[in-house]
Each structure stands twice: as C-alpha cells, then as structure tokens.
Design an enzyme around this catalytic site. Structure first.
Site, PDB file in Angstrom:
ATOM      1  N   SER A   1       1.016 -22.039  22.327  1.00 32.79           N
ATOM      2  CA  SER A   1      -0.181 -22.835  22.057  1.00 32.79           C
ATOM      3  C   SER A   1       0.173 -24.315  22.101  1.00 32.79           C
ATOM      4  O   SER A   1       1.237 -24.732  21.655  1.00 32.79           O
ATOM      5  CB  SER A   1      -0.787 -22.466  20.701  1.00 32.79           C
ATOM      6  OG  SER A   1       0.210 -22.418  19.711  1.00 32.79           O
TER       7      SER A   1
ATOM      8  N   HIS B   1     -10.748 -15.893  28.494  1.00 29.57           N
ATOM      9  CA  HIS B   1      -9.558 -16.641  28.076  1.00 29.57           C
ATOM     10  C   HIS B   1      -8.363 -15.712  27.921  1.00 29.57           C
ATOM     11  O   HIS B   1      -7.556 -15.859  27.013  1.00 29.57           O
ATOM     12  CB  HIS B   1      -9.814 -17.398  26.777  1.00 29.57           C
ATOM     13  CG  HIS B   1     -10.789 -18.516  26.948  1.00 29.57           C
ATOM     14  ND1 HIS B   1     -12.141 -18.318  26.937  1.00 29.57           N
ATOM     15  CD2 HIS B   1     -10.613 -19.836  27.177  1.00 29.57           C
ATOM     16  CE1 HIS B   1     -12.760 -19.473  27.132  1.00 29.57           C
ATOM     17  NE2 HIS B   1     -11.859 -20.417  27.283  1.00 29.57           N
TER      18      HIS B   1
ATOM     19  N   HIS C   1       0.782 -12.239  20.060  1.00 25.23           N
ATOM     20  CA  HIS C   1       1.557 -12.358  18.830  1.00 25.23           C
ATOM     21  C   HIS C   1       1.483 -11.068  18.015  1.00 25.23           C
ATOM     22  O   HIS C   1       0.510 -10.314  18.106  1.00 25.23           O
ATOM     23  CB  HIS C   1       1.002 -13.498  17.966  1.00 25.23           C
ATOM     24  CG  HIS C   1       1.000 -14.833  18.643  1.00 25.23           C
ATOM     25  ND1 HIS C   1      -0.007 -15.233  19.485  1.00 25.23           N
ATOM     26  CD2 HIS C   1       1.893 -15.859  18.601  1.00 25.23           C
ATOM     27  CE1 HIS C   1       0.262 -16.449  19.945  1.00 25.23           C
ATOM     28  NE2 HIS C   1       1.410 -16.848  19.425  1.00 25.23           N
TER      29      HIS C   1
ATOM     30  N   TYR D   1       0.872 -10.991  14.953  1.00 27.01           N
ATOM     31  CA  TYR D   1      -0.230 -11.099  13.988  1.00 27.01           C
ATOM     32  C   TYR D   1      -1.577 -10.685  14.572  1.00 27.01           C
ATOM     33  O   TYR D   1      -2.543 -10.492  13.849  1.00 27.01           O
ATOM     34  CB  TYR D   1      -0.308 -12.515  13.375  1.00 27.01           C
ATOM     35  CG  TYR D   1      -0.641 -13.635  14.334  1.00 27.01           C
ATOM     36  CD1 TYR D   1      -1.912 -13.753  14.895  1.00 27.01           C
ATOM     37  CD2 TYR D   1       0.309 -14.588  14.652  1.00 27.01           C
ATOM     38  CE1 TYR D   1      -2.224 -14.793  15.760  1.00 27.01           C
ATOM     39  CE2 TYR D   1       0.013 -15.635  15.516  1.00 27.01           C
ATOM     40  CZ  TYR D   1      -1.248 -15.731  16.068  1.00 27.01           C
ATOM     41  OH  TYR D   1      -1.550 -16.755  16.921  1.00 27.01           O
ATOM     42  N   GLU D   2      -1.643 -10.541  15.893  1.00 24.47           N
ATOM     43  CA  GLU D   2      -2.874 -10.042  16.501  1.00 24.47           C
ATOM     44  C   GLU D   2      -2.985  -8.529  16.359  1.00 24.47           C
ATOM     45  O   GLU D   2      -3.987  -7.938  16.768  1.00 24.47           O
ATOM     46  CB  GLU D   2      -2.932 -10.443  17.978  1.00 24.47           C
ATOM     47  CG  GLU D   2      -3.009 -11.954  18.192  1.00 24.47           C
ATOM     48  CD  GLU D   2      -2.905 -12.345  19.658  1.00 24.47           C
ATOM     49  OE1 GLU D   2      -3.869 -12.102  20.407  1.00 24.47           O
ATOM     50  OE2 GLU D   2      -1.855 -12.896  20.058  1.00 24.47           O
TER      51      GLU D   2
ATOM     52  N   ALA E   1       4.559 -23.793  19.418  1.00 25.38           N
ATOM     53  CA  ALA E   1       4.216 -24.854  18.467  1.00 25.38           C
ATOM     54  C   ALA E   1       4.642 -24.351  17.102  1.00 25.38           C
ATOM     55  O   ALA E   1       4.616 -23.152  16.843  1.00 25.38           O
ATOM     56  CB  ALA E   1       2.720 -25.134  18.497  1.00 25.38           C
TER      57      ALA E   1
ATOM     58  N   MET F   1       5.478 -18.346  14.473  1.00 20.27           N
ATOM     59  CA  MET F   1       4.999 -16.959  14.507  1.00 20.27           C
ATOM     60  C   MET F   1       5.276 -16.290  15.851  1.00 20.27           C
ATOM     61  O   MET F   1       4.543 -15.378  16.255  1.00 20.27           O
ATOM     62  CB  MET F   1       3.497 -16.919  14.201  1.00 20.27           C
ATOM     63  CG  MET F   1       3.114 -17.604  12.891  1.00 20.27           C
ATOM     64  SD  MET F   1       1.352 -17.679  12.639  1.00 20.27           S
ATOM     65  CE  MET F   1       1.249 -18.825  11.235  1.00 20.27           C
ATOM     66  N   SER F   2       6.322 -16.733  16.550  1.00 23.34           N
ATOM     67  CA  SER F   2       6.614 -16.141  17.866  1.00 23.34           C
ATOM     68  C   SER F   2       8.102 -16.281  18.171  1.00 23.34           C
ATOM     69  O   SER F   2       8.910 -16.580  17.290  1.00 23.34           O
ATOM     70  CB  SER F   2       5.787 -16.847  18.955  1.00 23.34           C
ATOM     71  OG  SER F   2       6.229 -18.181  19.126  1.00 23.34           O
TER      72      SER F   2
ATOM     73  N   ASN G   1       3.232 -29.856  12.782  1.00 28.08           N
ATOM     74  CA  ASN G   1       2.933 -30.186  11.385  1.00 28.08           C
ATOM     75  C   ASN G   1       4.185 -30.031  10.539  1.00 28.08           C
ATOM     76  O   ASN G   1       5.074 -29.250  10.862  1.00 28.08           O
ATOM     77  CB  ASN G   1       1.826 -29.274  10.829  1.00 28.08           C
ATOM     78  CG  ASN G   1       2.204 -27.795  10.897  1.00 28.08           C
ATOM     79  OD1 ASN G   1       2.139 -27.186  11.961  1.00 28.08           O
ATOM     80  ND2 ASN G   1       2.622 -27.240   9.783  1.00 28.08           N
TER      81      ASN G   1
ATOM     82  N   HIS H   1      -5.902 -33.446  12.357  1.00 28.13           N
ATOM     83  CA  HIS H   1      -5.835 -32.504  13.481  1.00 28.13           C
ATOM     84  C   HIS H   1      -5.880 -33.230  14.827  1.00 28.13           C
ATOM     85  O   HIS H   1      -5.111 -32.900  15.742  1.00 28.13           O
ATOM     86  CB  HIS H   1      -6.960 -31.479  13.394  1.00 28.13           C
ATOM     87  CG  HIS H   1      -6.894 -30.434  14.464  1.00 28.13           C
ATOM     88  ND1 HIS H   1      -5.870 -29.505  14.523  1.00 28.13           N
ATOM     89  CD2 HIS H   1      -7.680 -30.182  15.531  1.00 28.13           C
ATOM     90  CE1 HIS H   1      -6.049 -28.728  15.578  1.00 28.13           C
ATOM     91  NE2 HIS H   1      -7.132 -29.114  16.208  1.00 28.13           N
TER      92      HIS H   1
HETATM   93  I1  8IG Z   1       1.405 -24.925  15.010  1.00 30.37           I
HETATM   94  O1  8IG Z   1       3.503 -24.325   9.524  1.00 30.37           O
HETATM   95  C1  8IG Z   1       2.285 -23.948  13.531  1.00 30.37           C
HETATM   96  N1  8IG Z   1       2.663 -22.662  13.641  1.00 30.37           N
HETATM   97  N2  8IG Z   1       4.629 -19.938  10.357  1.00 30.37           N
HETATM   98  N3  8IG Z   1       4.066 -22.161   9.929  1.00 30.37           N
HETATM   99  C2  8IG Z   1       4.118 -21.097  10.779  1.00 30.37           C
HETATM  100  N4  8IG Z   1       3.679 -21.156  12.040  1.00 30.37           N
HETATM  101  C3  8IG Z   1       3.170 -22.337  12.443  1.00 30.37           C
HETATM  102  C4  8IG Z   1       3.075 -23.463  11.634  1.00 30.37           C
HETATM  103  C5  8IG Z   1       3.554 -23.369  10.302  1.00 30.37           C
HETATM  104  N5  8IG Z   1       2.513 -24.454  12.333  1.00 30.37           N
END
Ligand code: 8IG
Length: 273
Positions: free
Chosen positions: A33, A65, A87, A89-90, A117, A212-213, A236, A248
C-alpha cells in the site's frame, strides 16, 4: 492438478509465462500500500494481466480494484510487478498470501523485492523514511511452511532464514543511496494497530518497524531459493510514539514523494540484480 499450494503455484507460473509470451522474468516486485506510484518508475510496461485471470489468486472484495500483474522491462531485465497483495488479516491463509511470490519464482524469478508501508518504533526513521529490512520477527503465529511436507522436488520445510534479507542486495541498494538505513520488521497479524503495550513489547524484542505483511512472503521466497530485498516506507510512528495526531494528508504526500524516489532507486537495483 494436485491441490497442494506448490502445484497451484506451478499452474499459476505456467499461466504467467503463457500470458506474457514465454517471458523469463528475473525479478519480481510486490508493491504494498502506498507504493502504487512506484510501478511506472520500476520499468517500462510491456503487458498487464488482472489477478482474477490467473489461477489461485483470491477474488478481490473491492470490485474493479482486484489488482494486476504487470510485465515490465528495466534495461535488459524482465520483471513481474504485483500491483497489490493480499494479507492474512483479510482472512486468507498463509499459502494464499504467498501464492504470487511462489508463482513468480516458479516462473523464473531469482530476486524478489517486497515493499510495504509500516509504522516505526525508531525515532531515526520518521514518517516518509524508506528503510531496508535487515531481519524480521514473525509475530503472526502463522507460516507458509505449515501443512503437509512440500512435494518433490521442493526443499524440506525446515527453511534456513539466516540472512533472509540478502546482504548482497542490501549493499547494492545502499551503493545507490548511502542514506538508506536498515531495521528489523515485526509482522503482526493486524488488522488493528498495536496497543501501547504491544509496541513496548516490539521495541523490547528488537523491532524497529511494525507492519502486517512481508515476513510470511520472505519465508516462502527463501524456501524456493530466491534472494529477497525488502523495503518499508514508514508512514507513521507507532501507537503512543507519535506525540501529535497523524496528519493523514501529510503522510500520503510524503509517501508519494518517497515512493517515486525509492522507485527510481529500485530500478537501478533491478537493472543489475
Ligand atoms: I501504514 O503502525 C502501517 N501499517 N502493524 N502498525 C502495523 N502496521 C502498520 C502500521 C502500524 N502502520
């Protein structure tokens, strides 16, 4: 066709080669992403195929998409660019998450470049910073190597993940951009962000980045013998470290500028990788 994940990836590899005119792509790139704008910088587009026309790629939950696989060329190097990933989480299992990476390697890729990201725990990696992965901590409790043993002729499932992130490719990337730092990436299952206690834990166990990947895909790529380069774009500071609320729009703008800059760097890596 047997229904094990390796046979399914072979099937997808055949479909990729057929679709792209018997191409032998040496490099595969997965765009996470925020990395969309990098796609056009990595190489010159030759052809593109929606994921839903290739076997084993899950249907997208967002109509129109669903993502696509692109065949591009950087200098003399053919590459496959995955525009979008799935992912854990999906709700997908690890075999589905790593399917594209396996298919690309079985189609001939020797180098896999994973982008994502992420959040940062390290004040020297503020938002907008690209960071090379030096190592990972897999906190998902899942792995693509679980399940029945890989069929012949694949390596056994007990994968060596020392130097999972190729020192050769990291050095190559840093030769083009000496300011590129390296960090340890902790993969959480998500999709919720971390609690302050979880961030504290991640820090204590040595993580610089949280996401998360990527770790799961690296394990699968190493099992099949490909070299891996992974690069995170910090968007972030992790929960509780930000100090002020996230802007954002600012994050997106920083991400886009960095994405293009890092895309040009990756192209140089790809041309000689
Ligand atoms: I963009 O702060 C992004 N992806 N786990 N934590 C986790 N995944 C993310 C974060 C985050 N920011």
């Amino acid at each position: 066709m047997a229904d094990d994940p390796f046979s399914l990836a072979e099937h997808a590899a055949d479909a990729i080669r057929t679709r792209f005119g018997d191409v032998q792509a040496r490099v595969a790139v997965v765009l996470g992403s925020g990395w969309g704008p990098a796609a056009d910088v990595l190489g010159d587009t030759v052809n593109e195929c929606p994921f839903d026309e290739l076997p084993g790629f899950p249907a997208s939950t967002v109509p129109g998409h669903g993502g696509a696989l692109r065949h591009a060329r950087a200098g003399t190097v053919d590459l496959l660019i995955f525009r979008g990933r799935v992912h854990l989480y999906e709700g997908h299992g690890p075999a589905t998450v790593v399917h594209g990476v396996r298919a690309a390697i079985l189609a001939g890729a020797k180098v896999v470049i994973l982008t994502n990201a992420c959040g940062s725990l390290n004040a020297s990696f503020p938002a907008g910073t690209p960071v090379l992965l030096r190592d990972h901590i897999n906190l998902t409790g899942q792995t693509p190597m679980a399940g029945p043993p890989p069929p012949k002729p694949y390596a056994i499932r007990f994968v060596d993940v020392t130097d999972a992130y190729s020192p050769r490719l990291r050095a190559l990337a840093q030769s083009f951009d000496p300011t590129l730092g390296e960090g340890v990436y902790a993969q959480f299952l998500g999709p919720q962000y971390e609690t302050p206690a979880e961030i504290h834990m991640a820090r204590v166990i040595g993580a610089d980045l949280v996401g998360m990947s990527t770790a799961i895909e690296t394990i699968a790529a190493r099992h099949l013998g490909a070299e891996v380069l992974a690069i995170s774009l910090v968007t972030n500071l992790a929960a509780g470290l930000q100090g002020k609320p996230l802007d954002h729009a600012e994050v997106v703008a920083q991400g886009q500028a960095a994405g293009e800059r890092v895309g040009r760097l990756l192209r140089k890596v790809i041309e000689v990788a």
